[in-house]
Motif scaffolding. Structure first.
Motif, PDB file in Angstrom:
ATOM      1  N   LEU A   1      29.912  60.601   2.429  1.00 31.81           N
ATOM      2  CA  LEU A   1      28.441  60.557   2.324  1.00 31.81           C
ATOM      3  C   LEU A   1      27.828  61.420   3.424  1.00 31.81           C
ATOM      4  N   THR A   2      28.028  62.720   3.306  1.00 30.28           N
ATOM      5  CA  THR A   2      27.581  63.650   4.355  1.00 30.28           C
ATOM      6  C   THR A   2      26.066  63.811   4.403  1.00 30.28           C
ATOM      7  N   ASN A   3      25.341  63.418   3.342  1.00 37.02           N
ATOM      8  CA  ASN A   3      23.876  63.540   3.325  1.00 37.02           C
ATOM      9  C   ASN A   3      23.174  62.281   3.835  1.00 37.02           C
ATOM     10  N   LEU A   4      23.917  61.271   4.244  1.00 42.71           N
ATOM     11  CA  LEU A   4      23.320  60.004   4.664  1.00 42.71           C
ATOM     12  C   LEU A   4      22.585  60.186   5.992  1.00 42.71           C
ATOM     13  N   ARG A   5      21.322  59.735   6.026  1.00 42.72           N
ATOM     14  CA  ARG A   5      20.473  59.863   7.218  1.00 42.72           C
ATOM     15  C   ARG A   5      19.954  58.519   7.711  1.00 42.72           C
ATOM     16  N   TYR A   6      20.201  57.447   6.996  1.00 41.28           N
ATOM     17  CA  TYR A   6      19.726  56.133   7.405  1.00 41.28           C
ATOM     18  C   TYR A   6      20.740  55.093   6.939  1.00 41.28           C
ATOM     19  N   LEU A   7      21.159  54.231   7.878  1.00 42.82           N
ATOM     20  CA  LEU A   7      22.138  53.187   7.559  1.00 42.82           C
ATOM     21  C   LEU A   7      21.800  51.938   8.358  1.00 42.82           C
TER      22      LEU A   7
ATOM     23  N   ALA B   1      24.161  56.086  10.936  1.00 42.73           N
ATOM     24  CA  ALA B   1      24.651  56.770   9.732  1.00 42.73           C
ATOM     25  C   ALA B   1      25.571  57.925  10.097  1.00 42.73           C
ATOM     26  N   ARG B   2      25.179  58.734  11.079  1.00 44.96           N
ATOM     27  CA  ARG B   2      25.983  59.897  11.455  1.00 44.96           C
ATOM     28  C   ARG B   2      27.336  59.475  12.031  1.00 44.96           C
ATOM     29  N   ASN B   3      27.341  58.509  12.960  1.00 44.84           N
ATOM     30  CA  ASN B   3      28.590  58.082  13.607  1.00 44.84           C
ATOM     31  C   ASN B   3      29.536  57.405  12.618  1.00 44.84           C
ATOM     32  N   THR B   4      28.989  56.590  11.730  1.00 48.61           N
ATOM     33  CA  THR B   4      29.845  55.875  10.770  1.00 48.61           C
ATOM     34  C   THR B   4      30.505  56.845   9.798  1.00 48.61           C
ATOM     35  N   VAL B   5      29.746  57.812   9.310  1.00 43.52           N
ATOM     36  CA  VAL B   5      30.303  58.786   8.362  1.00 43.52           C
ATOM     37  C   VAL B   5      31.403  59.609   9.039  1.00 43.52           C
ATOM     38  N   LYS B   6      31.175  60.048  10.279  1.00 45.01           N
ATOM     39  CA  LYS B   6      32.189  60.830  10.990  1.00 45.01           C
ATOM     40  C   LYS B   6      33.452  60.015  11.231  1.00 45.01           C
ATOM     41  N   PHE B   7      33.271  58.774  11.647  1.00 42.02           N
ATOM     42  CA  PHE B   7      34.421  57.913  11.940  1.00 42.02           C
ATOM     43  C   PHE B   7      35.271  57.689  10.690  1.00 42.02           C
ATOM     44  N   LEU B   8      34.651  57.365   9.585  1.00 39.33           N
ATOM     45  CA  LEU B   8      35.408  57.089   8.367  1.00 39.33           C
ATOM     46  C   LEU B   8      35.998  58.361   7.757  1.00 39.33           C
ATOM     47  N   ALA B   9      35.329  59.502   7.960  1.00 39.32           N
ATOM     48  CA  ALA B   9      35.915  60.767   7.498  1.00 39.32           C
ATOM     49  C   ALA B   9      37.192  61.069   8.272  1.00 39.32           C
ATOM     50  N   ARG B  10      37.173  60.817   9.584  1.00 38.12           N
ATOM     51  CA  ARG B  10      38.377  61.028  10.384  1.00 38.12           C
ATOM     52  C   ARG B  10      39.493  60.072   9.980  1.00 38.12           C
ATOM     53  N   MET B  11      39.130  58.818   9.719  1.00 38.09           N
ATOM     54  CA  MET B  11      40.129  57.857   9.274  1.00 38.09           C
ATOM     55  C   MET B  11      40.716  58.244   7.916  1.00 38.09           C
ATOM     56  N   GLN B  12      39.877  58.811   7.066  1.00 35.87           N
ATOM     57  CA  GLN B  12      40.353  59.229   5.739  1.00 35.87           C
ATOM     58  C   GLN B  12      41.372  60.363   5.859  1.00 35.87           C
TER      59      GLN B  12
END
Length: 316
Positions: free
Chosen positions: A107-113, A141-152
């Protein structure tokens, strides 16, 4: 277990332009097909309901830009949740989520979480942080997406490693099976060769050619032995001569250097005492007295020897 009755709602009445508001409807299942029929819907509000799971077909709503799932009973998100790539605003406040799927990193376009009020595991809660202001929700939103992308990516790499290890282990097992089969074949071939050898008659007579060949080989071996013995006898003599020459050169060079040193000491001590005094200044203090005493004794002995040599012998 009592069956939960499915609450039906008229989706058409809840759609206004690009917004579908199904909040406070008491629904426990999401009417995905009805929502998907309205292609202009990009905002979906499902807050304050009794939803426990989104279902498998929910990820087909790929047009959604804003999604509100707050104040429900959602325990997990579908594994393919990352297919909702157009999401920019996601509200999951006050649910029962402990984990997020790895596809969430797409979800690279996510700006609010907003994930407040969820029993997240400590590692994920530390990454998500707080969401009290819009800036904090944006950072979440930014930190969560980066963290899970790295885990993936790490999970994919581990899968590839497991595949390679499985392939190599299978290849090694196949080689071991092949090596076990080969000795059996070798044993069979040896047995067959032994049987053939027994069946053939042995040759007892030697031919004339074999006798001639043996006679030709013997003198050659004798000549080789004589040449080797000559070489070995010459080797030690040359080494001994070279060692004696080096010994003579070292002895002669030692006496030559000794004579030069005695001559230099004599010239400095008896002819130019000023040079001797200057040289003494360069000697360290701890060795100066010892050297001076030794040189003085040597000088006295030399003078006595010279005086005795110059005086004529007394007549009796």
């Amino acid at each position: 277990m009592p069956k939960i009755e499915k609450v039906k709602v008229n989706v058409k009445e809840r759609v206004d332009e690009n917004v579908c508001d199904l909040s406070l409807s008491g629904i426990n299942e999401i009417p995905v097909r009805e929502i998907a029929s309205f292609k202009r819907v990009t905002v979906l509000d499902l807050s304050s309901n009794c939803i426990t799971s989104l279902g498998k077909n929910f990820v087909t709503l790929t047009r959604l830009i804003k999604l509100d799932l707050s104040k429900n009973q959602i325990r997990y998100l579908p594994e393919e949740f990352g297919l909702l790539r157009n999401l920019r605003h996601l509200d999951l406040y006050d649910n029962k989520l402990e984990h997020l799927p790895l596809s969430f990193g797409n979800l690279t376009n996510l700006r609010y979480l907003d994930l407040k009020g969820n029993p997240l595991i400590p590692a994920l809660a530390k990454v998500v942080g707080f969401c009290l202001t819009t800036n904090e929700c944006r950072d979440s939103a930014r930190n969560t997406v980066k963290f899970l992308a790295r885990m993936q990516t790490e999970a994919e790499e581990t899968k590839e490693q497991y595949k390679l290890e499985a392939l190599t282990s299978n290849a090694v097992a196949a080689e071991d099976v092949g090596t076990e089969e080969k000795p059996l074949e070798n044993q069979k071939s040896k047995k067959s060769a032994a049987k053939k050898a027994k069946s053939k008659p042995k040759k007892s007579k030697t031919t004339n050619n074999d006798i001639n060949n043996e006679g030709n080989i013997a003198p050659i071996n004798i000549n080789n032995k004589t040449t080797k013995s000559r070489k070995n006898s010459n080797g030690p003599t040359k080494k001994s001569v070279s060692k004696s020459n080096t010994a003579l050169t070292t002895v002669l060079s030692f006496f030559f250097l000794l004579a030069i040193n005695v001559l230099i000491i004599y010239l400095i001590m008896f002819k130019n005492p000023e040079i001797a005094d200057k040289l003494v200044e360069f000697i360290p203090h701890q060795y100066r007295d010892w050297i001076l005493t030794k040189t003085e004794i040597f000088r006295l002995r030399v003078t006595d020897w010279i005086s005795e040599f110059r005086t004529p012998p007394q007549e009796h």
